[in-house]
Design a protein around this motif. Structure first.
Motif, PDB file in Angstrom:
ATOM      1  N   UNK A  17      39.007  32.655  26.743  1.00 44.52           N
ATOM      2  CA  UNK A  17      39.011  31.739  25.504  1.00 44.52           C
ATOM      3  C   UNK A  17      37.419  31.741  24.960  1.00 44.52           C
ATOM      4  N   UNK A  18      36.454  32.323  25.740  1.00 39.10           N
ATOM      5  CA  UNK A  18      35.153  32.302  25.138  1.00 39.10           C
ATOM      6  C   UNK A  18      34.703  33.605  24.525  1.00 39.10           C
ATOM      7  N   UNK A  19      35.664  34.551  24.665  1.00 40.88           N
ATOM      8  CA  UNK A  19      35.168  35.993  24.211  1.00 40.88           C
ATOM      9  C   UNK A  19      35.171  35.930  22.855  1.00 40.88           C
ATOM     10  N   UNK A  20      34.408  36.244  22.101  1.00 41.13           N
ATOM     11  CA  UNK A  20      34.595  36.407  20.646  1.00 41.13           C
ATOM     12  C   UNK A  20      35.596  37.478  20.068  1.00 41.13           C
ATOM     13  N   UNK A  21      35.807  37.271  18.890  1.00 44.34           N
ATOM     14  CA  UNK A  21      36.540  38.663  18.541  1.00 44.34           C
ATOM     15  C   UNK A  21      35.528  39.825  18.386  1.00 44.34           C
ATOM     16  N   UNK A  22      36.168  40.839  18.584  1.00 45.10           N
ATOM     17  CA  UNK A  22      35.195  41.999  18.485  1.00 45.10           C
ATOM     18  C   UNK A  22      34.585  42.465  17.230  1.00 45.10           C
ATOM     19  N   UNK A  23      33.573  43.018  17.329  1.00 40.43           N
ATOM     20  CA  UNK A  23      32.724  43.163  15.991  1.00 40.43           C
ATOM     21  C   UNK A  23      33.504  44.225  15.047  1.00 40.43           C
ATOM     22  N   UNK A  24      33.302  44.349  13.861  1.00 45.32           N
ATOM     23  CA  UNK A  24      33.881  45.262  13.062  1.00 45.32           C
ATOM     24  C   UNK A  24      33.039  46.621  13.009  1.00 45.32           C
ATOM     25  N   UNK A  25      33.958  47.595  12.710  1.00 46.17           N
ATOM     26  CA  UNK A  25      33.756  49.059  12.788  1.00 46.17           C
ATOM     27  C   UNK A  25      32.450  49.254  11.999  1.00 46.17           C
ATOM     28  N   UNK A  26      32.137  48.681  11.017  1.00 45.38           N
ATOM     29  CA  UNK A  26      30.992  49.023  10.298  1.00 45.38           C
ATOM     30  C   UNK A  26      29.572  48.292  10.652  1.00 45.38           C
ATOM     31  N   UNK A  27      29.909  47.453  11.722  1.00 47.91           N
ATOM     32  CA  UNK A  27      28.650  46.772  12.386  1.00 47.91           C
ATOM     33  C   UNK A  27      27.915  47.810  13.217  1.00 47.91           C
ATOM     34  N   UNK A  40      32.891  58.464  16.207  1.00 50.29           N
ATOM     35  CA  UNK A  40      33.080  60.010  15.809  1.00 50.29           C
ATOM     36  C   UNK A  40      32.137  61.001  16.532  1.00 50.29           C
ATOM     37  N   UNK A  41      31.028  60.569  17.097  1.00 53.61           N
ATOM     38  CA  UNK A  41      30.289  61.398  17.913  1.00 53.61           C
ATOM     39  C   UNK A  41      31.005  61.600  19.307  1.00 53.61           C
ATOM     40  N   UNK A  42      31.300  60.392  19.674  1.00 54.51           N
ATOM     41  CA  UNK A  42      31.913  60.526  21.275  1.00 54.51           C
ATOM     42  C   UNK A  42      33.096  61.245  21.153  1.00 54.51           C
ATOM     43  N   UNK A  43      33.985  61.040  20.339  1.00 53.19           N
ATOM     44  CA  UNK A  43      35.391  61.910  20.423  1.00 53.19           C
ATOM     45  C   UNK A  43      35.118  63.227  20.086  1.00 53.19           C
ATOM     46  N   UNK A  44      34.261  63.736  19.320  1.00 54.12           N
ATOM     47  CA  UNK A  44      34.082  65.110  18.952  1.00 54.12           C
ATOM     48  C   UNK A  44      33.460  65.767  20.143  1.00 54.12           C
ATOM     49  N   UNK A  45      32.454  65.234  20.949  1.00 53.41           N
ATOM     50  CA  UNK A  45      31.847  65.689  21.967  1.00 53.41           C
ATOM     51  C   UNK A  45      32.744  65.728  23.247  1.00 53.41           C
ATOM     52  N   UNK A  76      13.792  53.403  16.755  1.00 52.43           N
ATOM     53  CA  UNK A  76      15.166  52.791  17.253  1.00 52.43           C
ATOM     54  C   UNK A  76      16.172  53.276  16.046  1.00 52.43           C
ATOM     55  N   UNK A  77      17.191  53.789  16.866  1.00 48.73           N
ATOM     56  CA  UNK A  77      18.401  54.357  15.973  1.00 48.73           C
ATOM     57  C   UNK A  77      19.415  53.421  16.042  1.00 48.73           C
ATOM     58  N   UNK A  78      20.040  52.743  14.862  1.00 44.58           N
ATOM     59  CA  UNK A  78      21.052  52.156  15.083  1.00 44.58           C
ATOM     60  C   UNK A  78      22.402  53.120  14.873  1.00 44.58           C
ATOM     61  N   UNK A  79      23.171  52.826  15.716  1.00 45.36           N
ATOM     62  CA  UNK A  79      24.646  53.609  15.586  1.00 45.36           C
ATOM     63  C   UNK A  79      25.714  52.509  15.476  1.00 45.36           C
ATOM     64  N   UNK A  80      26.251  52.882  14.225  1.00 37.82           N
ATOM     65  CA  UNK A  80      27.532  51.916  14.071  1.00 37.82           C
ATOM     66  C   UNK A  80      28.766  52.349  14.832  1.00 37.82           C
ATOM     67  N   UNK A  81      29.708  51.236  14.914  1.00 34.71           N
ATOM     68  CA  UNK A  81      30.809  51.715  15.794  1.00 34.71           C
ATOM     69  C   UNK A  81      31.591  53.110  15.096  1.00 34.71           C
ATOM     70  N   UNK A  82      31.706  52.879  13.787  1.00 30.15           N
ATOM     71  CA  UNK A  82      32.480  53.937  13.426  1.00 30.15           C
ATOM     72  C   UNK A  82      31.899  55.474  13.609  1.00 30.15           C
ATOM     73  N   UNK A  83      30.540  55.399  13.378  1.00 21.92           N
ATOM     74  CA  UNK A  83      29.748  56.529  13.363  1.00 21.92           C
ATOM     75  C   UNK A  83      29.662  57.190  14.863  1.00 21.92           C
ATOM     76  N   UNK A  85      37.144  60.896  10.107  1.00 19.76           N
ATOM     77  CA  UNK A  85      36.117  60.980  10.896  1.00 19.76           C
ATOM     78  C   UNK A  85      35.658  59.704  11.394  1.00 19.76           C
ATOM     79  N   UNK A  86      35.666  58.637  10.356  1.00 21.72           N
ATOM     80  CA  UNK A  86      35.265  57.295  10.866  1.00 21.72           C
ATOM     81  C   UNK A  86      36.517  56.673  10.935  1.00 21.72           C
ATOM     82  N   UNK A  87      36.899  56.086  12.055  1.00 20.21           N
ATOM     83  CA  UNK A  87      38.027  55.305  12.519  1.00 20.21           C
ATOM     84  C   UNK A  87      37.584  53.777  12.379  1.00 20.21           C
TER      85      UNK A  87
END
Length: 576
Positions: A198-208, A234-239, A224-231, A21-23
């Motif tokens: 050359x200046x684009x940082x590495x992407x954030x982690x899924x738990x960020x 899951x919402x976006x794919x399911x919807x 304020x509702x924080x939404x992690x990448x993995x959670x 569910x969380x990728x």
């Protein structure tokens, strides 16, 4: 910035990951991960401006680099308050790509609400239009920056050349930042001399944390509702799955793209994740929107019942070809059975009721549900793993078909609001269920039927207006001694605000005077009262709490009467 995010307990989080569910994917990969496979396919349309998937991916990376050059770093927060536009889509995705979570904010919010949001999230920058709908967003942003010096940067869309030279030196052109070098005629910022990649940082982690959504504000200012990448992924794919989105889909974003329903439930992100096309618009002119459906061959759209009613009133037989429309999603407020049937008959498409919340749980009627189930219910959870309970006042589960409060938890649902310990203690049970405050019952089909609300809130066409917040601002008026806001029926929006006040001095303020006072106080226009009733005293119950039940009954009786408003009552039909 030190994060203050409440995490899902690790045992449940590991189960969500184990079950797929969380990728381990950042949101930008969910939305644009396959863009190289169809680089030339149109991704987003904004009037005459169009971006292919390849151009959108390039714009997001370039904007992330430019934001980084401005000093915006990972875990910084940026408040984004923009109308539906290419700039909105690119800057939000760029901030997510950079790991600087955007605080995605409705354009209708004003200083009163934004002041609270800024205190909680502490953004280092704001992205706003200069002006929108005759409102000066730039002037408001400058006032907020004066009160919150942590805001170092103002990103402003370059659609109005009225800024002074001094202002221009302090502002960053958001159109150039997001679209420079991508669209013809958009200038490239002068400092773009080095290779962007050359200046684009590495992407954030899924738990960020990926971004902040905002609650509907049913118990005061928005949370304020924080939404992690993995959670959130899951919402976006399911919807997207239960909405029937495919690479052939064309999604019309006509409600504000800052709303989670339109941004990612499934909305813009869900459409991009399937390789479809997003068309950006605004709900101002129903006939123009109907023409856009015909021109772009729109297949999917999300509306509130209020906007749907405007569509139905604007349809003229034979004027528009709407045969491309496949699925019309309706949410934000309960859709009544009569309107659902009328929409199906006039638009000749599938109606999909959606009941959900930015906090995570999304319920959809299914595209293969019988019409009677679609007309009468608000759907069931879209995402695998999401649980719900319907409980009584003591927290005990009610019998099947009985009304109770909806509680929920699961891989889609947040574990806590951001920097709000007091609110979290009220909103979550010890075993992690979120108290929605909504009253529901379970239909024989297994779908939910929304029966009302525990919270004292007025639902104006899908916009939630917390009565206690409005009352608090009203009481700052020197002429008001006591105030209570309740819902009254509205032919288009379902509900509107009726304000009952006890005046502290003569002459009593008029409705127009109060509306101007509230707007000058920084309150969003959709929260302004549309009827004012003067009373000698407010009905009380218990230890002095206003008896809202008695008050609603009396207001309904007054409005239902055939008599014109009595002396001391002021009625204003306003363009709000």
């Amino acid at each position: 910035m030190t994060e203050s995010i409440v995490r899902v307990p690790e045992d449940r989080a590991e189960e969500y990951r184990r079950r797929g569910w969380w990728l381990p994917l950042p949101i930008t990969d969910v939305a644009l991960g396959s863009s190289s496979s169809y680089a030339d396919r149109c991704a987003v349309v904004d009037g005459d401006r169009r971006l292919s998937y390849g151009e959108l991916a390039a714009a997001v990376d370039a904007a992330a680099s430019r934001l980084h050059r401005l000093g915006i770093r990972r875990r910084d927060h940026v408040l984004v308050q923009l109308p539906n536009s290419l700039e909105h889509v690119v800057v939000v995705l760029a901030l997510i790509r950079l790991g600087a979570p955007p605080v995605v904010t409705l354009p209708a919010l004003r200083e009163y609400e934004l002041d609270h949001i800024i205190r909680v999230t502490r953004p280092v920058a704001m992205a706003v239009p200069r002006r929108s709908r005759r409102f000066d967003h730039l002037a408001m942003a400058e006032r907020l920056r004066d009160r919150h010096p942590e805001i170092r940067t103002l990103l402003v869309t370059d659609d109005d050349r009225s800024a002074t030279a001094a202002q221009a030196e302090e502002l960053t052109d958001l159109t150039a930042l997001t679209l420079g070098g991508i669209l013809p005629g958009v200038r490239i910022p002068q400092d773009d001399r080095r290779p962007l990649a050359a200046e684009v940082p590495e992407p954030p982690g899924p738990r960020d944390n990926a971004l902040f959504l905002l609650s509907s504000g049913t118990t005061g200012p928005p949370k304020a509702i924080p939404r992690t990448h993995e959670a959130f992924g899951h919402v976006v794919r399911s919807a997207a799955e239960v909405s029937g989105l495919t690479e052939a889909s064309v999604y019309l974003a006509v409600l504000p793209a800052s709303h989670s329903f339109v941004f990612g439930h499934p909305g813009i992100l869900g459409t991009l994740s399937r390789g479809g096309r997003v068309v950006l618009a605004a709900p101002d002119d129903a006939r123009r929107t109907l023409s856009l459906i015909e021109r772009e061959r729109v297949t999917h759209c999300a509306l509130t019942p209020a906007v749907l009613l405007q569509w139905l009133a604007a349809i003229e037989p034979g004027r528009h070809n709407l045969t491309s429309l496949e699925v019309l999603q309706v949410g934000g407020a309960r859709l009544d059975t009569t309107t659902a049937r009328k929409a199906r008959e006039q638009l000749r498409c599938q109606i999909q009721q959606v009941y959900g919340m930015s906090e995570g749980l999304l319920n959809f009627t299914r595209l293969d549900d019988p019409d009677v189930v679609v007309d009468e219910t608000q759907g069931r959870p879209a995402a695998a793993g999401d649980e719900f309970l319907v409980v009584d006042e003591a927290g005990r589960e009610v019998s099947a078909g009985e009304i109770g409060e909806l509680l929920t938890r699961g891989p889609s649902v947040l574990a806590g609001y951001y920097r709000d310990d007091e609110g979290n203690a009220r909103s979550f049970t010890e075993d992690g269920y979120y108290r929605t405050g909504d009253l529901v019952r379970v239909h024989p089909s297994g779908n939910l039927v929304v029966a009302g609300r525990l919270k004292d809130v007025i639902n104006r066409g899908g916009e939630k207006i917390p009565a206690d917040e409005l009352e608090g601002v009203v009481l700052t008026h020197p002429g008001i001694g006591a105030a209570a806001a309740v819902a009254m029926p509205h032919p288009v929006y379902g509900e509107a605000v009726c304000l009952v006040v006890v005046n502290a001095r003569e002459p009593a303020p008029t409705l127009l005077e109060l509306r101007r006072f509230l707007e000058d106080s920084g309150l969003a226009r959709y929260k302004l009262p549309e009827r004012l009733i003067l009373a000698e005293a407010l009905p009380l119950v218990g230890v002095g709490k206003v008896n809202k039940v008695a008050l609603r009954t009396e207001v309904a009786r007054l409005i239902a009467s055939d008599h014109p408003p009595a002396d001391g009552q002021h009625l204003l039909q306003a363009d709000v």
